[in-house]
Design a protein around this motif. Sequence first.
Motif, PDB file in Angstrom:
ATOM      1  N   LEU A  35       0.821  -1.206   0.000  1.00 49.91           N
ATOM      2  CA  LEU A  35       0.000   0.000   0.000  1.00 49.91           C
ATOM      3  C   LEU A  35       0.855   1.257   0.000  1.00 49.91           C
ATOM      4  CD1 LEU A  35      -2.863  -1.023   2.488  1.00 49.91           C
ATOM      5  CD2 LEU A  35      -2.943  -0.924  -0.030  1.00 49.91           C
ATOM      6  N   GLU A  36       2.064   1.176   0.619  1.00 53.69           N
ATOM      7  CA  GLU A  36       2.978   2.321   0.595  1.00 53.69           C
ATOM      8  C   GLU A  36       3.436   2.613  -0.824  1.00 53.69           C
ATOM      9  OE1 GLU A  36       5.876   2.831   4.085  1.00 53.69           O
ATOM     10  OE2 GLU A  36       5.524   0.666   4.095  1.00 53.69           O
ATOM     11  N   LYS A  38       1.781   1.836  -3.550  1.00 51.89           N
ATOM     12  CA  LYS A  38       0.610   2.358  -4.284  1.00 51.89           C
ATOM     13  C   LYS A  38       0.410   3.837  -3.980  1.00 51.89           C
ATOM     14  CE  LYS A  38      -4.279   1.406  -5.164  1.00 51.89           C
ATOM     15  NZ  LYS A  38      -4.661   2.838  -5.083  1.00 51.89           N
ATOM     16  N   ALA A  39       0.627   4.223  -2.719  1.00 49.59           N
ATOM     17  CA  ALA A  39       0.493   5.633  -2.343  1.00 49.59           C
ATOM     18  C   ALA A  39       1.545   6.489  -3.040  1.00 49.59           C
ATOM     19  CB  ALA A  39       0.603   5.778  -0.832  1.00 49.59           C
ATOM     20  N   ASP A  42       0.398   7.023  -6.552  1.00 48.38           N
ATOM     21  CA  ASP A  42      -0.737   7.942  -6.620  1.00 48.38           C
ATOM     22  C   ASP A  42      -0.387   9.339  -6.134  1.00 48.38           C
ATOM     23  OD1 ASP A  42      -2.241   5.827  -7.549  1.00 48.38           O
ATOM     24  OD2 ASP A  42      -3.062   5.318  -5.569  1.00 48.38           O
ATOM     25  N   GLU A  44       0.432  10.236  -3.229  1.00 44.27           N
ATOM     26  CA  GLU A  44      -0.164  10.487  -1.923  1.00 44.27           C
ATOM     27  C   GLU A  44       0.875  10.398  -0.806  1.00 44.27           C
ATOM     28  OE1 GLU A  44      -3.313   7.714  -1.476  1.00 44.27           O
ATOM     29  OE2 GLU A  44      -4.545   8.554  -3.099  1.00 44.27           O
ATOM     30  N   ALA A  45       2.072   9.949  -1.154  1.00 45.33           N
ATOM     31  CA  ALA A  45       3.110   9.805  -0.135  1.00 45.33           C
ATOM     32  C   ALA A  45       4.472  10.050  -0.768  1.00 45.33           C
ATOM     33  CB  ALA A  45       3.052   8.408   0.479  1.00 45.33           C
TER      34      ALA A  45
END
Length: 230
Positions: A35-36, A38-39, A42, A44-45
């Motif tokens: 998920l990190e 993926k962020a 995106d 987002e991170a």
Amino acid sequence: MATELLMPKATAVWLVDNTALTFRQIAQFCGLHELEVKAIADDEAEKGIKGLDPVQTGQLTRDEIATGEKDPKHKLKLSAPKVILPQSKRRGPRYTPVSRRQDRPNAILWLVRNHPELKDAQIMRLVGTTKTTIHAIRERTHWNAANLTPTDPVSLGLCSQLDLDHEVQRAAASMPQPSPEEAGARLLSAEETTAPVAEDEELNPETVLAKLRGMTGGDASDDNEDDSNS
């Protein structure tokens, strides 16, 4: 292998932007959660982190990336380092497990008896002890001196044979060499001690008398003349 990766998040940013690897592959290689990754993809991170090229740093090959892009199930492998950095030198006394600390006095006694040339600092490095304990064992003032048994520290597992040999060699090299005067008279060579004595030297009375004069400091011929006159 992921724990040895240099700057894993920066590497993940570069892999997301420059390869077709899956989030799972990047996560496994960089030691991150899927998920990190993926962020990161995106935005987002990790917005402030500049991507780090693992190919340029020698941690990943282009062939390995190509293999991973063709096979989503392929697990990326960290490249072997081209330069092996030396291990940092250990400072201070060696750590000794609690189960073996009771053996240290026996090891110190063995070192003091068998290698008196070793300095206190060297013994401290070998078995992880203190100067106070070494002094007490040298002077036989240790609280358990009567029950100590000299034991090789290598057999006790307190140090390796390589470490012991290294310290002994260092101690021997630092010892001052005796001068010719201190070493005493030169030993005769094997040729000198085993050489046959010439017959004329054996039987010539004058040669024998000359040797006697040198040994006694007197005149052997005068003594012989006095004996004959009397």
